[in-house]
Write a protein that holds these residues in place. Structure first.
Motif, PDB file in Angstrom:
ATOM      1  N   GLY B 193       0.811  -1.227   0.000  1.00  8.74           N
ATOM      2  CA  GLY B 193       0.000   0.000   0.000  1.00  8.74           C
ATOM      3  C   GLY B 193       0.838   1.268   0.000  1.00  8.74           C
ATOM      4  N   ILE B 194       0.148   2.380   0.246  1.00  7.11           N
ATOM      5  CA  ILE B 194       0.814   3.693   0.189  1.00  7.11           C
ATOM      6  C   ILE B 194       1.007   4.225   1.613  1.00  7.11           C
ATOM      7  CG2 ILE B 194      -1.364   4.992  -0.051  1.00  7.11           C
ATOM      8  CD1 ILE B 194       0.120   6.697  -2.225  1.00  7.11           C
ATOM      9  N   PHE B 195       2.158   4.863   1.895  1.00  5.57           N
ATOM     10  CA  PHE B 195       2.477   5.315   3.251  1.00  5.57           C
ATOM     11  C   PHE B 195       3.168   6.679   3.239  1.00  5.57           C
ATOM     12  CE2 PHE B 195       2.549   0.682   3.599  1.00  5.57           C
ATOM     13  CZ  PHE B 195       1.749   0.486   4.723  1.00  5.57           C
ATOM     14  N   ALA B 196       2.939   7.443   4.302  1.00  5.05           N
ATOM     15  CA  ALA B 196       3.736   8.642   4.548  1.00  5.05           C
ATOM     16  C   ALA B 196       5.010   8.179   5.241  1.00  5.05           C
ATOM     17  CB  ALA B 196       2.974   9.622   5.436  1.00  5.05           C
ATOM     18  N   ALA B 197       6.124   8.109   4.498  1.00  2.00           N
ATOM     19  CA  ALA B 197       7.367   7.604   5.079  1.00  2.00           C
ATOM     20  C   ALA B 197       7.996   8.623   6.029  1.00  2.00           C
ATOM     21  CB  ALA B 197       8.347   7.216   3.976  1.00  2.00           C
ATOM     22  N   ASP B 198       7.780   9.889   5.749  1.00  4.81           N
ATOM     23  CA  ASP B 198       8.224  10.929   6.681  1.00  4.81           C
ATOM     24  C   ASP B 198       7.070  11.918   6.832  1.00  4.81           C
ATOM     25  OD1 ASP B 198       9.703  12.409   8.424  1.00  4.81           O
ATOM     26  OD2 ASP B 198      11.259  13.007   7.001  1.00  4.81           O
ATOM     27  N   ALA B 199       7.115  12.715   7.877  1.00  3.42           N
ATOM     28  CA  ALA B 199       6.009  13.645   8.126  1.00  3.42           C
ATOM     29  C   ALA B 199       6.563  14.931   8.719  1.00  3.42           C
ATOM     30  CB  ALA B 199       5.013  13.029   9.090  1.00  3.42           C
ATOM     31  N   LYS B 200       6.091  16.039   8.181  1.00  2.00           N
ATOM     32  CA  LYS B 200       6.533  17.342   8.678  1.00  2.00           C
ATOM     33  C   LYS B 200       5.290  18.174   8.975  1.00  2.00           C
ATOM     34  CE  LYS B 200      10.619  19.782   7.269  1.00  2.00           C
ATOM     35  NZ  LYS B 200      11.324  20.288   6.095  1.00  2.00           N
ATOM     36  N   LEU B 201       5.266  18.781  10.154  1.00  2.00           N
ATOM     37  CA  LEU B 201       4.119  19.606  10.521  1.00  2.00           C
ATOM     38  C   LEU B 201       4.617  20.806  11.329  1.00  2.00           C
ATOM     39  CD1 LEU B 201       0.987  19.875  10.589  1.00  2.00           C
ATOM     40  CD2 LEU B 201       1.014  18.535  12.684  1.00  2.00           C
ATOM     41  N   ILE B 202       4.341  22.003  10.853  1.00  2.00           N
ATOM     42  CA  ILE B 202       4.685  23.216  11.608  1.00  2.00           C
ATOM     43  C   ILE B 202       3.391  23.958  11.916  1.00  2.00           C
ATOM     44  CG2 ILE B 202       6.049  25.337  11.683  1.00  2.00           C
ATOM     45  CD1 ILE B 202       7.873  24.183   9.548  1.00  2.00           C
ATOM     46  N   VAL B 203       3.148  24.187  13.207  1.00  2.00           N
ATOM     47  CA  VAL B 203       1.922  24.854  13.645  1.00  2.00           C
ATOM     48  C   VAL B 203       2.216  26.339  13.856  1.00  2.00           C
ATOM     49  CG1 VAL B 203       0.250  24.983  15.531  1.00  2.00           C
ATOM     50  CG2 VAL B 203       0.977  22.761  14.669  1.00  2.00           C
ATOM     51  N   ASP B 204       1.301  27.187  13.431  1.00  2.00           N
ATOM     52  CA  ASP B 204       1.390  28.638  13.592  1.00  2.00           C
ATOM     53  C   ASP B 204       1.621  29.008  15.066  1.00  2.00           C
ATOM     54  OD1 ASP B 204       0.998  31.367  13.547  1.00  2.00           O
ATOM     55  OD2 ASP B 204      -1.157  31.248  13.095  1.00  2.00           O
ATOM     56  N   ASP B 205       2.670  29.755  15.333  1.00  2.00           N
ATOM     57  CA  ASP B 205       2.966  30.146  16.718  1.00  2.00           C
ATOM     58  C   ASP B 205       1.825  30.948  17.343  1.00  2.00           C
ATOM     59  OD1 ASP B 205       5.378  28.896  16.604  1.00  2.00           O
ATOM     60  OD2 ASP B 205       6.576  30.705  16.340  1.00  2.00           O
ATOM     61  N   ASN B 206       1.070  31.675  16.530  1.00  2.00           N
ATOM     62  CA  ASN B 206      -0.044  32.464  17.058  1.00  2.00           C
ATOM     63  C   ASN B 206      -1.258  31.604  17.397  1.00  2.00           C
ATOM     64  OD1 ASN B 206       1.296  34.896  16.965  1.00  2.00           O
ATOM     65  ND2 ASN B 206       0.529  35.449  14.943  1.00  2.00           N
ATOM     66  N   ALA B 207      -1.217  30.310  17.065  1.00  2.00           N
ATOM     67  CA  ALA B 207      -2.372  29.441  17.313  1.00  2.00           C
ATOM     68  C   ALA B 207      -2.056  28.360  18.341  1.00  2.00           C
ATOM     69  CB  ALA B 207      -2.833  28.813  16.007  1.00  2.00           C
ATOM     70  N   LEU B 208      -0.885  28.449  18.973  1.00  2.00           N
ATOM     71  CA  LEU B 208      -0.478  27.380  19.900  1.00  2.00           C
ATOM     72  C   LEU B 208      -1.503  27.204  21.021  1.00  2.00           C
ATOM     73  CD1 LEU B 208       3.396  27.865  20.239  1.00  2.00           C
ATOM     74  CD2 LEU B 208       2.138  26.325  18.735  1.00  2.00           C
ATOM     75  N   LYS B 209      -2.003  28.321  21.532  1.00  2.00           N
ATOM     76  CA  LYS B 209      -2.914  28.257  22.662  1.00  2.00           C
ATOM     77  C   LYS B 209      -4.180  27.470  22.310  1.00  2.00           C
ATOM     78  CE  LYS B 209      -4.675  31.571  25.879  1.00  2.00           C
ATOM     79  NZ  LYS B 209      -4.871  33.027  25.967  1.00  2.00           N
ATOM     80  N   ARG B 210      -4.797  27.799  21.178  1.00  2.00           N
ATOM     81  CA  ARG B 210      -6.027  27.085  20.852  1.00  2.00           C
ATOM     82  C   ARG B 210      -5.759  25.669  20.355  1.00  2.00           C
ATOM     83  NH1 ARG B 210      -8.395  30.654  15.905  1.00  2.00           N
ATOM     84  NH2 ARG B 210      -7.114  29.873  14.214  1.00  2.00           N
ATOM     85  N   GLN B 211      -4.489  25.368  20.061  1.00  2.00           N
ATOM     86  CA  GLN B 211      -4.117  23.995  19.721  1.00  2.00           C
ATOM     87  C   GLN B 211      -3.735  23.207  20.980  1.00  2.00           C
ATOM     88  OE1 GLN B 211      -4.469  22.306  17.019  1.00  2.00           O
ATOM     89  NE2 GLN B 211      -5.144  23.992  15.716  1.00  2.00           N
ATOM     90  N   GLY B 212      -3.892  23.845  22.131  1.00  2.00           N
ATOM     91  CA  GLY B 212      -3.606  23.159  23.391  1.00  2.00           C
ATOM     92  C   GLY B 212      -2.126  22.951  23.654  1.00  2.00           C
ATOM     93  N   ILE B 213      -1.272  23.782  23.027  1.00  2.20           N
ATOM     94  CA  ILE B 213       0.174  23.658  23.253  1.00  2.20           C
ATOM     95  C   ILE B 213       0.605  24.802  24.165  1.00  2.20           C
ATOM     96  CG2 ILE B 213       2.444  23.703  22.136  1.00  2.20           C
ATOM     97  CD1 ILE B 213       0.902  22.698  19.553  1.00  2.20           C
ATOM     98  N   SER B 214       1.126  24.455  25.346  1.00  5.68           N
ATOM     99  CA  SER B 214       1.371  25.504  26.334  1.00  5.68           C
ATOM    100  C   SER B 214       2.756  26.129  26.185  1.00  5.68           C
ATOM    101  CB  SER B 214       1.203  24.959  27.740  1.00  5.68           C
ATOM    102  OG  SER B 214       2.081  23.869  27.926  1.00  5.68           O
ATOM    103  N   GLN B 215       3.705  25.385  25.587  1.00  2.00           N
ATOM    104  CA  GLN B 215       5.050  25.940  25.529  1.00  2.00           C
ATOM    105  C   GLN B 215       5.655  25.752  24.138  1.00  2.00           C
ATOM    106  OE1 GLN B 215       8.331  24.168  27.867  1.00  2.00           O
ATOM    107  NE2 GLN B 215       8.163  26.008  29.114  1.00  2.00           N
ATOM    108  N   ASN B 216       6.239  26.822  23.593  1.00  2.00           N
ATOM    109  CA  ASN B 216       6.879  26.730  22.287  1.00  2.00           C
ATOM    110  C   ASN B 216       8.294  26.182  22.451  1.00  2.00           C
ATOM    111  OD1 ASN B 216       7.947  27.022  19.763  1.00  2.00           O
ATOM    112  ND2 ASN B 216       7.197  29.108  19.463  1.00  2.00           N
TER     113      ASN B 216
END
Lengths: 288, 361
Positions: B193-216
């Motif tokens: 089948g098909i797979f994501a062999a690597d994965a990259k995700l960068i979340v907007d620093d201005n949205a960390l709070k509503r993404q539930g991330i408390s510390q950058n």
């Protein structure tokens, strides 16, 4: 003068916050001195019926324009709700939403700008000081005492750096037609090319200064789009790559948009670029 | 804020993107307990946030016999200066073909820019330079909750149609996670089948709070301390401390230092409406950097009150020289306060920068 003249009624959203209230007073002081309309209404949901600095407060923009004549909004709403305030302005039929608020999540900005475009509402900002046309109108937080009326247009991604350069211009006897702070975020409403298009239709404006920063390619895009005489200053020539200098706009992405190559591209288009702010008045004089 | 590979893969998997089977380990011994769940041959991938991780020795082939020893070696190394604290042990994929899929915030269109190429597995920047037509692109307004089918068809070309479904899921991830970048490089087809062999995700620093991330996590300790006070702070290598208000003005101050052949030690933007306390903290923070010999404070008051700034500088009570340029609201009062205490106040930013560069010469 571009975007709005002295007759335009202004609505301030986020009116009852510290910043909102403070700047309602300053904008109205400016309007009083030059005989403009100024801020006619404030909006804060749930605070309708109050009064701030002599200005009535409404629960919504729709309520406000039912009773007051207004064309533009200046937004001081906190980051989480500022995108919503832009959409509310557009939906109510205002022609311009000046968004002062910083730290708005970029997805909110993108949605709000796309929505405003559907309703023919221009968005200035976010994360910007607003605009000031000396002798006509002040929309935002720029310190009016540094400005003087004249025929130089200024478009800038910064706040205080704009004041620095306006101060240099005024001291050199070069007055301004309109100074627009387009905002420091990666995604902004009106860009250099949008504002330049307005300046092209403005008889008062004879030359324009673009104040740019590292990141993106909006300065070059703007320079390519216009026939007006322009000059530029780009901040961030000493900024190390991949470092975020203060706000989201000032980051170099994978070698793209660093100050040196940006300056090089502008010079190739025969745009004079100042290597420090104090050189700008001299460069502008040559353009006139 | 950048997500590490294993974190990004968890998010991708939650949104229906197939990822290889893997386990996260924090020590070589921990791997021993997981060997049963892994196939005979697997890959050990250091969870470090650096580019070119594979070439720098951050990805090692392993099997059930040598796996624990290989993991031990990898835990003992640093990849481009970053120590390896976590390893993702993952099934080894039998790769038939590699693709590249990416969604990012596009400044010029103000929309989501989707990129896809059937020629994955090479350096994507090289491909973009040499054969830009090999990378297909589409732009989607964030007002759209899905990528329209015609766009997906155009994007994937001859790739299997599962690739289209994965792009759609990647767009869902992009929207749900307030991403500025969501990327799969490579997206691979295998016999199973098909797979994501690597994965990259960068979340907007201005949205960390509503993404539930408390510390950058991307910030250094001093940068985090600065953030608590509402400052933007970047460490540089030099001996002139810099405090300004507004990113553009502060950057222009650094550029002027560079112009006069000085070296700035930092970038510190105190933000708008800086009061006495915040200015004091800013001056103390910069004075605490061992290399700093002189500090230049360049504040142009829009809404900043100069008298408060002056009191903040005086209150900081630091040993290094402070050269001040102040303009704006209550300017005269601020000037008087500083002159009384013997601080050097200069009228323009250029004079202030020259004075600072001379002071360290």
């Amino acid at each position: 003068m571009i975007y709005a003249d002295k007759s335009a009624g202004i609505i301030v959203t986020g009116a009852t916050g510290r910043q909102g209230a403070f700047h309602i007073a300053l904008m109205n002081e400016y309007a009083r001195n030059i005989g403009g309309t100024g801020v006619v209404a404030g909006v804060t949901p749930g605070k309708g019926g109050q009064e701030i600095c002599g200005v009535p407060v409404y629960n919504s923009i729709r309520d406000a324009i039912a009773e007051c004549d207004a064309e533009v909004s200046v937004i001081f709403v906190p980051a989480g709700a500022a995108g919503d305030s832009v959409m509310e302005s557009a939906s109510a039929g205002l022609s311009l939403a000046v968004t002062i608020t910083e730290h708005i999540p970029v997805h909110d900005t993108m949605k709000a700008i796309a929505y405003a475009k559907l309703h023919d509402c221009a968005v200035i900002g976010p994360n910007c000081p607003g605009l000031l046309s000396p002798g006509e109108i002040k929309l935002g937080i720029m310190p009016a005492h540094l400005f003087s009326r004249g025929n130089i247009g200024v478009i800038s991604r910064s706040g205080t750096l704009t004041y620095e350069i306006v101060d240099e211009l005024t001291k050199a006897g070069l007055g301004q037609s309109t100074v627009v702070g387009i905002g420091g975020d990666p995604v902004i409403g009106q860009t250099f090319s949008d504002v330049l298009r307005r300046f092209e239709e403005d008889d008062q404006t004879k030359a324009v200064i673009l104040i740019g920063e590292v990141g993106g390619a909006l300065e070059e895009e703007g320079a390519r789009s216009t026939d007006l005489p322009i000059a530029a200053y780009i901040a961030g020539i000493s900024a190390p790559p991949e470092k975020r200098m203060g706000h989201a706009g000032a980051i170099i992405e994978g070698g793209e948009g660093d100050a040196r190559s940006k300056i090089e591209r502008l010079r190739k288009m025969e745009v004079p670029v100042a290597s420090r702010p104090s050189e700008i008045p001299g460069i502008i004089r040559k353009l006139l | 804020m950048k997500f590490l590979e294993h974190e990004a893969k968890l998010v991708f998997a939650d949104n229906g993107i197939p990822v290889p089977h893997g386990v996260l380990i924090r020590s070589a011994d921990e791997l021993a307990g997981h060997l049963d769940t892994l196939p005979f041959e697997f890959v050990l991938k250091a969870q470090v946030d650096v580019g070119g991780r594979g070439k720098a020795g951050g990805i090692l082939m392993a099997d059930k016999k040598n796996g624990v020893a290989t993991a031990r070696d990898l835990f003992g190394t640093t990849i481009k200066g970053v120590p390896v604290r976590e390893i993702l042990a993952e099934e080894r994929l039998e790769i038939l073909h590699e693709y590249f899929a990416s969604i990012a915030v596009d400044r010029s269109t103000k929309e989501a820019l989707i990129l896809f190429t059937e020629e994955g597995g090479v350096d994507i920047e090289t491909l973009a330079r040499e054969r830009p037509s090999a990378i297909r692109r589409a732009s989607v307004s964030l007002l759209m909750t899905e990528i329209p089918p015609f766009m997906l068809r155009d994007l994937i070309g001859k790739a299997p149609k599962e690739a289209g479904k994965i792009l759609q899921s990647l767009y869902t991830v992009f929207r749900r996670k307030d991403a500025v970048l969501a990327e799969i490089n490579p997206l691979v087809t295998t016999p199973s089948g098909i797979f994501a062999a690597d994965a990259k995700l960068i979340v907007d620093d201005n949205a960390l709070k509503r993404q539930g991330i408390s510390q950058n996590r991307d910030l250094t300790e001093r940068e985090r301390e600065a953030e608590k006070h509402g400052f933007s702070y970047v460490e540089l290598i030099g001996n002139i401390g810099v405090i300004g208000n507004g990113a553009g003005l502060t950057m222009a101050t650094l550029d002027l230092i560079d112009f006069f052949d000085g070296k700035a030690a930092n970038f510190l933007d105190v933000g708008g409406g800086a009061d006495q306390e915040r200015v004091k903290h800013a001056v103390q923070l910069v004075a605490g950097v061992p290399s700093v010999r002189v500090i230049i404070v360049n504040l142009l008051g829009g809404i900043t009150r100069c008298d408060e700034v002056a009191r903040g500088i005086i209150d900081a009570g630091i040993s290094q020289e402070v050269i001040v340029r102040l303009a704006g609201t209550n300017e005269e009062e601020g000037k008087c306060l500083l002159m009384e205490k013997g601080y050097r106040m200069l009228d323009s930013m250029e004079q202030a920068v020259r004075a600072a560069v001379e002071a360290v010469r």
